[in-house]
Design a protein around this motif. Structure first.
Motif, PDB file in Angstrom:
ATOM      1  N   CYS A  63      38.238  41.795  41.399  1.00 34.29           N
ATOM      2  CA  CYS A  63      38.990  40.788  42.138  1.00 34.29           C
ATOM      3  C   CYS A  63      38.512  40.672  43.584  1.00 34.29           C
ATOM      4  O   CYS A  63      38.980  39.818  44.318  1.00 34.29           O
ATOM      5  CB  CYS A  63      40.495  41.084  42.104  1.00 34.29           C
ATOM      6  N   CYS A  64      37.573  41.542  43.996  1.00 39.81           N
ATOM      7  CA  CYS A  64      37.102  41.431  45.379  1.00 39.81           C
ATOM      8  C   CYS A  64      35.608  41.702  45.463  1.00 39.81           C
ATOM      9  O   CYS A  64      34.807  40.778  45.371  1.00 39.81           O
ATOM     10  CB  CYS A  64      37.903  42.351  46.298  1.00 39.81           C
ATOM     11  N   LYS A  67      33.211  40.299  42.561  1.00 33.83           N
ATOM     12  CA  LYS A  67      33.388  38.923  42.102  1.00 33.83           C
ATOM     13  C   LYS A  67      32.063  38.284  41.690  1.00 33.83           C
ATOM     14  O   LYS A  67      31.944  37.706  40.614  1.00 33.83           O
ATOM     15  CB  LYS A  67      34.050  38.070  43.192  1.00 33.83           C
ATOM     16  N   ALA A  94      43.958  45.720  40.638  1.00 31.06           N
ATOM     17  CA  ALA A  94      43.492  44.338  40.729  1.00 31.06           C
ATOM     18  C   ALA A  94      44.665  43.371  40.701  1.00 31.06           C
ATOM     19  O   ALA A  94      45.569  43.494  39.877  1.00 31.06           O
ATOM     20  CB  ALA A  94      42.532  44.026  39.579  1.00 31.06           C
ATOM     21  N   ASP A  95      44.644  42.402  41.614  1.00 27.13           N
ATOM     22  CA  ASP A  95      45.659  41.359  41.658  1.00 27.13           C
ATOM     23  C   ASP A  95      45.224  40.226  40.726  1.00 27.13           C
ATOM     24  O   ASP A  95      44.107  39.728  40.833  1.00 27.13           O
ATOM     25  CB  ASP A  95      45.798  40.832  43.086  1.00 27.13           C
ATOM     26  N   GLU A  98      43.515  37.156  42.129  1.00 25.40           N
ATOM     27  CA  GLU A  98      42.115  37.341  42.493  1.00 25.40           C
ATOM     28  C   GLU A  98      41.217  37.402  41.265  1.00 25.40           C
ATOM     29  O   GLU A  98      40.062  36.962  41.298  1.00 25.40           O
ATOM     30  CB  GLU A  98      41.961  38.619  43.325  1.00 25.40           C
ATOM     31  N   ASP A 101      40.618  33.967  40.144  1.00 22.88           N
ATOM     32  CA  ASP A 101      39.689  33.369  41.096  1.00 22.88           C
ATOM     33  C   ASP A 101      38.258  33.805  40.788  1.00 22.88           C
ATOM     34  O   ASP A 101      37.316  33.004  40.866  1.00 22.88           O
ATOM     35  CB  ASP A 101      40.075  33.788  42.517  1.00 22.88           C
ATOM     36  N   ALA A 102      38.088  35.062  40.383  1.00 17.78           N
ATOM     37  CA  ALA A 102      36.750  35.587  40.126  1.00 17.78           C
ATOM     38  C   ALA A 102      36.085  34.936  38.921  1.00 17.78           C
ATOM     39  O   ALA A 102      34.862  34.844  38.862  1.00 17.78           O
ATOM     40  CB  ALA A 102      36.825  37.104  39.917  1.00 17.78           C
ATOM     41  N   TYR A 240      46.394  28.684  46.364  1.00 16.80           N
ATOM     42  CA  TYR A 240      45.738  29.934  46.742  1.00 16.80           C
ATOM     43  C   TYR A 240      44.236  29.770  46.941  1.00 16.80           C
ATOM     44  O   TYR A 240      43.647  30.396  47.812  1.00 16.80           O
ATOM     45  CB  TYR A 240      45.962  30.989  45.654  1.00 16.80           C
ATOM     46  N   ARG A 241      43.612  28.965  46.092  1.00 14.96           N
ATOM     47  CA  ARG A 241      42.165  28.826  46.116  1.00 14.96           C
ATOM     48  C   ARG A 241      41.767  27.379  45.824  1.00 14.96           C
ATOM     49  O   ARG A 241      42.412  26.702  45.015  1.00 14.96           O
ATOM     50  CB  ARG A 241      41.500  29.714  45.048  1.00 14.96           C
ATOM     51  N   ALA A 261      39.874  29.735  50.857  1.00 15.69           N
ATOM     52  CA  ALA A 261      40.843  30.799  50.614  1.00 15.69           C
ATOM     53  C   ALA A 261      41.454  31.217  51.938  1.00 15.69           C
ATOM     54  O   ALA A 261      40.769  31.263  52.966  1.00 15.69           O
ATOM     55  CB  ALA A 261      40.180  31.998  49.940  1.00 15.69           C
TER      56      ALA A 261
END
Length: 300
Positions: A63-64, A67, A94-95, A98, A101-102, A240-241, A261
């Motif tokens: 998630c960060c 990605k 992991a959220d 996110e 989003d990934a 969010y994105r 973001a």
């Protein structure tokens, strides 16, 4: 390729669920498991067992920091193996916002469908959530944004505690399909998972008060960068994105990768030619309003 994400807090039982899930899969289905360990050593794939269908992603969280690696992995799997299903077991920290989003890069969404976001919930932790505010928010997000919840470890609770856990889950997410314990997972549930619509598809997505939504809008025209920048700056907090490929009026022959973001937009030249498209991720999205705004962007 269909994608199923397995989420859940640390120690909730994700790997146990994954073993059960695999045992119920159709043997004719070609599946690949992407296992994400936050540390340098992948423990879970050793628990599952060695298999060519298991790929590990370590030293970060999908998630960060991982990605971009995930996007590369999905492309490689598609072109080299072309499996029917990819199961992503996310790290416990992991959220889900996110994670989605990934995997929602426009280039990836051309050949993938997100079928399920399944969260395995530790019922004991649910009733005695004694942790930092950040971890508590993460735990709640994993429940709130799932469309299937596995209410695990109910058997160690009293009858009254079981009812409290059921009520707590419904208070956080009353839209999810709930399975009480991993042992209760059946082949009928697996069939249901595949019968569900693509969660990233604007038309087929079933909006709810809680779950993450997405919408995809194809652009037929280039846009002014100032107007695009202004529109992004006016978006509500529930968005969010925003990401996608755009062509800008001052450079109509170039493709730009758009990333937005936390209120910050980024535009980067993209080497490959792509059809202009914008992907929006949020909750309770006013889709008609967004469509009108993007229409105005293209023709103003």
């Amino acid at each position: 390729m269909d994608i199923i994400i397995i989420s859940g807090f640390l120690g909730s039982g994700k790997t146990t669920f994954l073993k059960k899930f695999r045992s119920l899969l159709d043997n004719n289905m070609k599946s690949v498991i992407l296992m994400n360990e936050f540390g340098e050593v992948d423990i879970d794939s050793n628990i599952i067992g060695e298999s060519q269908s298991i790929k590990s992603m370590t030293q970060g969280c999908i998630c960060c920091s991982l990605k971009e690696d995930l996007e590369v992995q999905l492309h490689e799997l598609y072109y080299n193996l072309n499996p029917d299903l990819i199961i992503i077991e996310a790290t416990g920290v992991a959220d889900p916002v996110e994670i989605i989003d990934a995997i929602s890069a426009p280039a990836v969404m051309e050949f993938t469908q997100l079928k399920q976001l399944i969260t395995v919930v530790d019922s004991q932790k649910l009733l005695a959530l004694n942790t930092t505010p950040q971890m508590k928010q993460l735990f709640l997000h994993q429940i709130k944004y799932a469309n299937t919840l596995i209410l695990n470890k109910l058997d160690v609770l009293t009858e009254d505690e079981m009812n409290l856990a059921r009520d707590a889950i419904k208070n956080i997410n009353d839209q999810a399909y709930i399975i009480e314990s991993i042992e209760h997972l059946t082949e009928k549930d697996i069939v249901k998972f595949y019968a569900d619509h693509n969660l990233m598809n604007e038309i087929e997505r079933h909006p709810s008060a809680h779950n993450i939504q997405s919408m995809t809008i194809k652009l037929s025209n280039s846009v002014e960068i100032e107007s695009l920048h202004h529109w992004l700056g006016q978006l509500d907090d529930n968005i969010y994105r925003v990401k996608g490929f755009v062509t800008l009026r001052h450079m109509p022959s170039e493709t730009y990768l758009l990333q937005y973001a936390f209120g910050i937009p980024q535009y980067e030249p993209y080497e490959l030619k792509r059809d202009p498209v914008i992907v929006i991720i949020g909750s309770q999205i006013d889709k008609d309003r967004i469509k009108q705004q993007i229409e105005m962007l293209q023709f103003s």
